[in-house]
Scaffold this motif. Structure first.
Motif, PDB file in Angstrom:
ATOM      1  N   LYS A  33       0.867  -1.166   0.000  1.00 31.48           N
ATOM      2  CA  LYS A  33       0.000   0.000   0.000  1.00 31.48           C
ATOM      3  C   LYS A  33       0.914   1.229   0.000  1.00 31.48           C
ATOM      4  N   ILE A  34       0.606   2.138  -0.896  1.00 30.52           N
ATOM      5  CA  ILE A  34       1.406   3.327  -1.109  1.00 30.52           C
ATOM      6  C   ILE A  34       0.536   4.551  -0.853  1.00 30.52           C
ATOM      7  N   ALA A  35       1.105   5.543  -0.233  1.00 29.85           N
ATOM      8  CA  ALA A  35       0.366   6.767   0.038  1.00 29.85           C
ATOM      9  C   ALA A  35       1.235   7.981  -0.241  1.00 29.85           C
ATOM     10  N   TRP A  36       0.573   9.060  -0.569  1.00 31.70           N
ATOM     11  CA  TRP A  36       1.205  10.369  -0.653  1.00 31.70           C
ATOM     12  C   TRP A  36       0.613  11.243   0.445  1.00 31.70           C
ATOM     13  N   PHE A  37       1.488  11.890   1.187  1.00 34.14           N
ATOM     14  CA  PHE A  37       1.107  12.856   2.205  1.00 34.14           C
ATOM     15  C   PHE A  37       1.709  14.201   1.819  1.00 34.14           C
ATOM     16  N   ALA A  47      -2.895  13.323   4.630  1.00 41.79           N
ATOM     17  CA  ALA A  47      -2.885  12.364   3.537  1.00 41.79           C
ATOM     18  C   ALA A  47      -3.524  12.994   2.311  1.00 41.79           C
ATOM     19  N   VAL A  48      -2.935  12.721   1.166  1.00 42.48           N
ATOM     20  CA  VAL A  48      -3.444  13.237  -0.095  1.00 42.48           C
ATOM     21  C   VAL A  48      -4.136  12.127  -0.885  1.00 42.48           C
ATOM     22  N   SER A  49      -3.472  10.971  -0.949  1.00 40.21           N
ATOM     23  CA  SER A  49      -4.005   9.867  -1.724  1.00 40.21           C
ATOM     24  C   SER A  49      -3.306   8.586  -1.303  1.00 40.21           C
ATOM     25  N   CYS A  50      -3.969   7.467  -1.521  1.00 36.81           N
ATOM     26  CA  CYS A  50      -3.325   6.180  -1.267  1.00 36.81           C
ATOM     27  C   CYS A  50      -3.904   5.129  -2.200  1.00 36.81           C
ATOM     28  N   ARG A  61      -8.187  12.634  -0.845  1.00 40.57           N
ATOM     29  CA  ARG A  61      -8.868  13.592   0.016  1.00 40.57           C
ATOM     30  C   ARG A  61      -9.755  14.457  -0.867  1.00 40.57           C
ATOM     31  N   ASP A  62     -10.807  14.990  -0.292  1.00 40.98           N
ATOM     32  CA  ASP A  62     -11.819  15.699  -1.074  1.00 40.98           C
ATOM     33  C   ASP A  62     -11.233  16.848  -1.894  1.00 40.98           C
ATOM     34  N   SER A  63     -10.276  17.548  -1.333  1.00 44.95           N
ATOM     35  CA  SER A  63      -9.767  18.750  -1.992  1.00 44.95           C
ATOM     36  C   SER A  63      -8.943  18.461  -3.244  1.00 44.95           C
ATOM     37  N   VAL A  64      -8.531  17.197  -3.447  1.00 44.28           N
ATOM     38  CA  VAL A  64      -7.727  16.872  -4.625  1.00 44.28           C
ATOM     39  C   VAL A  64      -8.439  15.898  -5.562  1.00 44.28           C
ATOM     40  N   ARG A  65      -9.547  15.350  -5.109  1.00 44.21           N
ATOM     41  CA  ARG A  65     -10.245  14.356  -5.934  1.00 44.21           C
ATOM     42  C   ARG A  65     -10.664  14.993  -7.248  1.00 44.21           C
ATOM     43  N   GLY A  66     -10.368  14.297  -8.347  1.00 44.70           N
ATOM     44  CA  GLY A  66     -10.669  14.822  -9.674  1.00 44.70           C
ATOM     45  C   GLY A  66      -9.525  15.603 -10.284  1.00 44.70           C
ATOM     46  N   ARG A  67      -8.538  15.971  -9.464  1.00 46.77           N
ATOM     47  CA  ARG A  67      -7.375  16.711  -9.963  1.00 46.77           C
ATOM     48  C   ARG A  67      -6.097  15.874  -9.878  1.00 46.77           C
ATOM     49  N   PHE A  68      -5.987  15.036  -8.868  1.00 49.93           N
ATOM     50  CA  PHE A  68      -4.792  14.226  -8.646  1.00 49.93           C
ATOM     51  C   PHE A  68      -5.092  12.764  -8.983  1.00 49.93           C
ATOM     52  N   THR A  69      -4.054  12.069  -9.454  1.00 52.25           N
ATOM     53  CA  THR A  69      -4.174  10.645  -9.740  1.00 52.25           C
ATOM     54  C   THR A  69      -2.945   9.914  -9.222  1.00 52.25           C
ATOM     55  N   ILE A  70      -3.180   8.886  -8.412  1.00 51.71           N
ATOM     56  CA  ILE A  70      -2.078   8.064  -7.901  1.00 51.71           C
ATOM     57  C   ILE A  70      -1.952   6.819  -8.774  1.00 51.71           C
ATOM     58  N   TYR A  94       5.731  17.227  -0.322  1.00 52.45           N
ATOM     59  CA  TYR A  94       4.999  15.987  -0.580  1.00 52.45           C
ATOM     60  C   TYR A  94       5.906  14.792  -0.282  1.00 52.45           C
ATOM     61  N   LEU A  95       5.364  13.847   0.460  1.00 51.41           N
ATOM     62  CA  LEU A  95       6.110  12.654   0.857  1.00 51.41           C
ATOM     63  C   LEU A  95       5.344  11.405   0.458  1.00 51.41           C
ATOM     64  N   CYS A  96       6.091  10.407   0.011  1.00 49.53           N
ATOM     65  CA  CYS A  96       5.451   9.120  -0.240  1.00 49.53           C
ATOM     66  C   CYS A  96       5.772   8.178   0.915  1.00 49.53           C
ATOM     67  N   ALA A  97       4.898   7.220   1.098  1.00 46.56           N
ATOM     68  CA  ALA A  97       5.038   6.289   2.205  1.00 46.56           C
ATOM     69  C   ALA A  97       4.622   4.901   1.753  1.00 46.56           C
ATOM     70  N   TRP A  98       5.209   3.895   2.392  1.00 48.35           N
ATOM     71  CA  TRP A  98       4.981   2.495   2.014  1.00 48.35           C
ATOM     72  C   TRP A  98       4.699   1.642   3.247  1.00 48.35           C
ATOM     73  N   ALA A  99       3.879   0.636   3.020  1.00 46.78           N
ATOM     74  CA  ALA A  99       3.676  -0.408   4.012  1.00 46.78           C
ATOM     75  C   ALA A  99       3.272  -1.675   3.280  1.00 46.78           C
ATOM     76  N   PRO A 100       3.527  -2.830   3.872  1.00 47.92           N
ATOM     77  CA  PRO A 100       3.092  -4.066   3.225  1.00 47.92           C
ATOM     78  C   PRO A 100       1.580  -4.054   3.046  1.00 47.92           C
ATOM     79  N   ALA A 101       1.121  -4.619   1.954  1.00 46.86           N
ATOM     80  CA  ALA A 101      -0.312  -4.663   1.716  1.00 46.86           C
ATOM     81  C   ALA A 101      -0.998  -5.432   2.847  1.00 46.86           C
ATOM     82  N   ASP A 102      -2.134  -4.911   3.248  1.00 46.42           N
ATOM     83  CA  ASP A 102      -2.941  -5.541   4.287  1.00 46.42           C
ATOM     84  C   ASP A 102      -4.339  -5.646   3.716  1.00 46.42           C
TER      85      ASP A 102
END
Length: 126
Positions: A33-37, A47-50, A61-70, A94-102
């Motif tokens: 699982k990958i996320a951008w903060f 959090a921006v997207s995951c 997040r609502d403020s970026v939905r439709g404008r950002f794509t992960i 902007y930072l990316c983050a990782w964790a094993p898929a759950d």
């Protein structure tokens, strides 16, 4: 060495676009699982997207939905954040983050991620 490295941040005018990259080294982005903060000066990290394992689920997040794509390019072992129609309020590190898929889902809680990049600065001029 296990690490994430972001790139692509720069100064851009409002309405412009940027694509941020998050290159993984020392490990594989499969089944992750990958996320951008992002964190703006004087504000809390948010959090921006995951995206979850197997690309089944994405969240914005609502403020970026439709404008950002992960997205995640597993062949390149790199995650991306395409940002369009940028606004002044998108200015942040902007930072990316990782964790094993759950399972198939991802999390927008920073505490659920194990590995972080150093961040890349995005500045949007109004």
């Amino acid at each position: 060495q296990v690490q994430l490295a972001e790139s692509g941040g720069e100064l851009v005018q409002a309405g412009g676009s940027l694509r941020l990259s998050c290159a993984a080294s020392g490990f594989n982005l499969d089944a992750a699982k990958i996320a951008w903060f992002r964190q703006a000066p004087g504000k809390e990290r948010e959090a921006v997207s995951c995206t979850g394992g197997n690309d089944y689920y994405t969240w914005y997040r609502d403020s970026v939905r439709g404008r950002f794509t992960i997205s995640v390019d597993k062949a390149r072992n790199t995650a991306f954040l395409q940002m369009n129609s940028l606004k002044f309020e998108d200015t942040a590190v902007y930072l990316c983050a990782w964790a094993p898929a759950d399972g198939l889902f991802c999390s927008y809680d920073s505490q659920d991620y194990d590995l972080w990049g150093q961040g890349t600065q995005v500045t949007v001029s109004s």
